[in-house]
Scaffold this motif. Structure first.
Motif: not given
Length: 82
Positions: A7-17, A24-28, A40-43, A46-53
């Protein structure tokens, strides 16, 4: 402790963090929705992970909002990113 850290990283971390945690949360969550024994998410999904993220990254700080309007600007969010 791990949830507090994320939560701290989501609210105040860098863009990469932020992106790392969101991905990670989207994949889970996608694996949970698929409801199988996949590790693992099937290849082909992967577009779903990208769009939702991307949607989740753009909503940081506005997670609880359903709509927003100010001086001609209007945004509406769906309840589910999936």
């Amino acid at each position: 402790m791990a949830i507090t850290y994320e939560i701290k990283k989501l609210l105040g971390g860098s863009s990469d963090e932020r992106l790392e945690i969101i991905e990670k949360c989207t994949r889970e969550r996608l694996l949970l929705i698929l409801g199988s024994d996949l590790k693992e998410v099937p290849p082909e999904l992967e577009y779903v992970v990208l769009d939702v993220s991307l949607k989740r990254f753009n909503r940081i700080g506005q997670e609880g909002m359903q709509s927003y309007s100010q001086e001609g600007l209007s945004m509406t969010f769906s309840e589910s990113d999936f």
